[in-house]
Design an enzyme around this catalytic site. Structure first.
Site, mmCIF file in Angstrom:
data_model
loop_
_atom_site.group_PDB
_atom_site.id
_atom_site.type_symbol
_atom_site.label_atom_id
_atom_site.label_comp_id
_atom_site.label_asym_id
_atom_site.label_seq_id
_atom_site.Cartn_x
_atom_site.Cartn_y
_atom_site.Cartn_z
ATOM 1 N N GLU A 289 0.819 -1.206 0.000
ATOM 2 C CA GLU A 289 0.000 0.000 0.000
ATOM 3 C C GLU A 289 0.854 1.258 0.000
ATOM 4 O O GLU A 289 0.430 2.307 -0.479
ATOM 5 C CB GLU A 289 -0.935 -0.011 1.222
ATOM 6 C CG GLU A 289 -2.161 0.847 1.060
ATOM 7 C CD GLU A 289 -3.197 0.590 2.137
ATOM 8 O OE1 GLU A 289 -4.377 0.390 1.772
ATOM 9 O OE2 GLU A 289 -2.846 0.580 3.328
ATOM 10 N N LYS A 424 -13.852 0.721 -3.988
ATOM 11 C CA LYS A 424 -14.924 1.166 -3.099
ATOM 12 C C LYS A 424 -15.991 1.930 -3.877
ATOM 13 O O LYS A 424 -17.195 1.701 -3.701
ATOM 14 C CB LYS A 424 -14.357 2.054 -1.989
ATOM 15 C CG LYS A 424 -13.448 1.355 -0.999
ATOM 16 C CD LYS A 424 -12.967 2.343 0.048
ATOM 17 C CE LYS A 424 -12.018 1.705 1.044
ATOM 18 N NZ LYS A 424 -11.531 2.676 2.052
#
Length: 450
Positions: A289, A424
């Site tokens: 990440e 998302k």
């Protein structure tokens, strides 16, 4: 003096000294960028001083909450995803024996996890399991609206209210969230739940030494004071060691980036202890990440040896030569087993009689390192004396600092995660969330009705 050591003996054949020296110069520049807070994402560098700034009053408040949980619960469900649970789980599973007898354990609770995925079967079974168990919940989210943990917490809160009554759950839910805003903070205030703060300047994957990691670790019965002490030791070491070759974080970042520049685009985290599997998962999130941006980044993967030597070992030995390894090597196990002689020697193992199982494992480690080096895979060795809270505190802080250095060497912001938002937004659109109607139209025009 650090408990952690790094060996480059299986890297030197791949990384010319002059190349490494250039990378060490770049690493030192990046280290100064971290310390001087002059780089991208500088507003999320609160973790750098976190161990040394954590005071005894904060730790005492966390231990007191853990004792409350232990006093009435068999289980603590930690609700979170990514950095909100992986660090704590890495420490807890590294320290928890695989086979333990409850009657001999100190006062503690079993940690369960929810909200780290959306699998219906898992959450159905979790709720059914907890129906007749005494349990508490630690919900971890800065905003309170991250889909996976928000759904899990809604389900668990409904079970708590049905089981104990809304007025009786104030000491069974602990919220770790923003200090003043967000859906979870507002809900905690409404219910009167105790809260712990996620600092504004600490991102999730760097939050192990905040209440995000410390409360579950303390509830599981481990010493958060020793964990912080180890992190403090490493913090002092990495800040004060100016010799580029001796600074552990700079050396690791320099070696992995030097190898990346030579075409080694995948780094494999290798452990020989099954209890370190979730340390590997935390490491993968930290580096994946932090570095995977702008078409750049070393891909983080993991294997557990010697198990995976009988599966993935073939690819590592003979597959594409784009791999490097970082091997976690533990010098001394907490317990050991001796191999004895057998009269008929029908398994052919008498040559090992009198040896400890740890000696066999060490030979497997060295034999594998040599084989992989000969097969074209450079291996960085990270050597630890044992596994305990203090050593894990050192190791985790080392990785956090090295990751920040490495990200700056790559030229990316190590503290944001813009790519995570894409899935998302698509999910919100497909589920019909208000405000995402146009995106849903765009998705369906590309793929057709779902």
């Amino acid at each position: 003096m650090s408990n952690l050591k790094i060996s480059d003996r299986f890297v030197k054949p791949f990384l010319p000294q002059n190349h490494l020296e250039k990378e060490l110069e770049r690493a030192e520049t990046a280290r100064q960028t971290v310390l001087n807070r002059t780089g991208l994402g500088k507003e999320f560098l609160g973790w750098v001083n976190l161990p040394s700034q954590t005071n005894s009053e904060e730790l005492q408040a966390i231990r007191k909450a853990a004792e409350t949980i232990q006093s009435h619960s068999q289980y603590l469900v930690v609700v979170g995803i990514g950095g909100s649970y992986l660090g704590a789980r890495a420490v807890i599973e590294a320290l928890t024996p695989e086979f333990s007898h409850p009657e001999t354990q100190k006062k503690t609770v079993k940690i369960l996890y929810a909200g780290h995925h959306l699998d219906a079967d898992y959450h159905f079974r979790l709720l059914a399991f907890l129906e007749n168990k005494e349990f508490s919940v630690n919900v971890i989210s800065k905003s309170g609206t991250t889909t996976e943990p928000a759904i899990a917490f809604r389900l668990l809160l409904s079970l708590l209210e049905r089981k104990y009554g809304k007025e009786n759950i104030k000491n069974r839910v602990f919220a770790t969230t923003d200090k003043s805003k967000g859906a979870l903070k507002h809900l905690a205030d409404e219910y009167g739940f105790p809260t712990f703060v996620i600092p504004d300047d600490v991102g999730g994957r760097y939050s192990v030494f905040t209440p995000v990691g410390l409360l579950p670790i303390a509830a599981a019965g481990f010493s958060i004071n020793k964990l912080i002490d180890g992190a403090k030791q490493m913090e002092s070491n990495l800040k004060s060691t100016t010799s580029k070759e001796s600074n552990l974080a700079s050396l690791y970042a320099a070696m992995r980036n030097g190898l990346y520049g030579l075409g080694k685009t995948t780094e494999i985290f290798v452990s020989y202890q099954p209890t370190l599997n979730y340390l590997a998962e935390w490491w993968k999130q930290l580096f994946g990440e932090s570095e995977g941006k702008n078409g750049k980044g070393i891909f983080p993967a993991s294997v557990q040896f010697t198990t995976d030597l009988h599966s993935m070992g073939q690819y590592i030995q003979d597959g594409e030569r784009k791999l490097m390894e970082t091997v976690i090597k533990i010098e001394t196990p907490k317990q050991d087993v001796y191999l004895t002689e057998k009269t008929d020697d029908n398994d052919g193992l008498n040559y090992l009689a009198g040896k400890k199982l740890s000696e066999v494992n060490q030979s497997a480690i060295l034999g594998t390192l040599i084989a992989h080096k000969d097969g074209g895979v450079p291996c960085i060795e990270i050597i630890l004396p044992t596994i305990n809270e203090e050593v894990l505190g050192e190791l985790i802080y080392f990785y956090e600092f090295a990751c920040a250095i490495s990200g700056y060497m790559l030229g990316v912001n190590p503290f944001d995660q813009p790519g995570v938002e894409d899935y998302k937004n698509n999910m919100f659109a497909l589920l019909g969330k208000k405000g995402y109607e146009k995106r849903k139209e765009e998705i369906l025009s590309h793929i057709g009705p779902t």
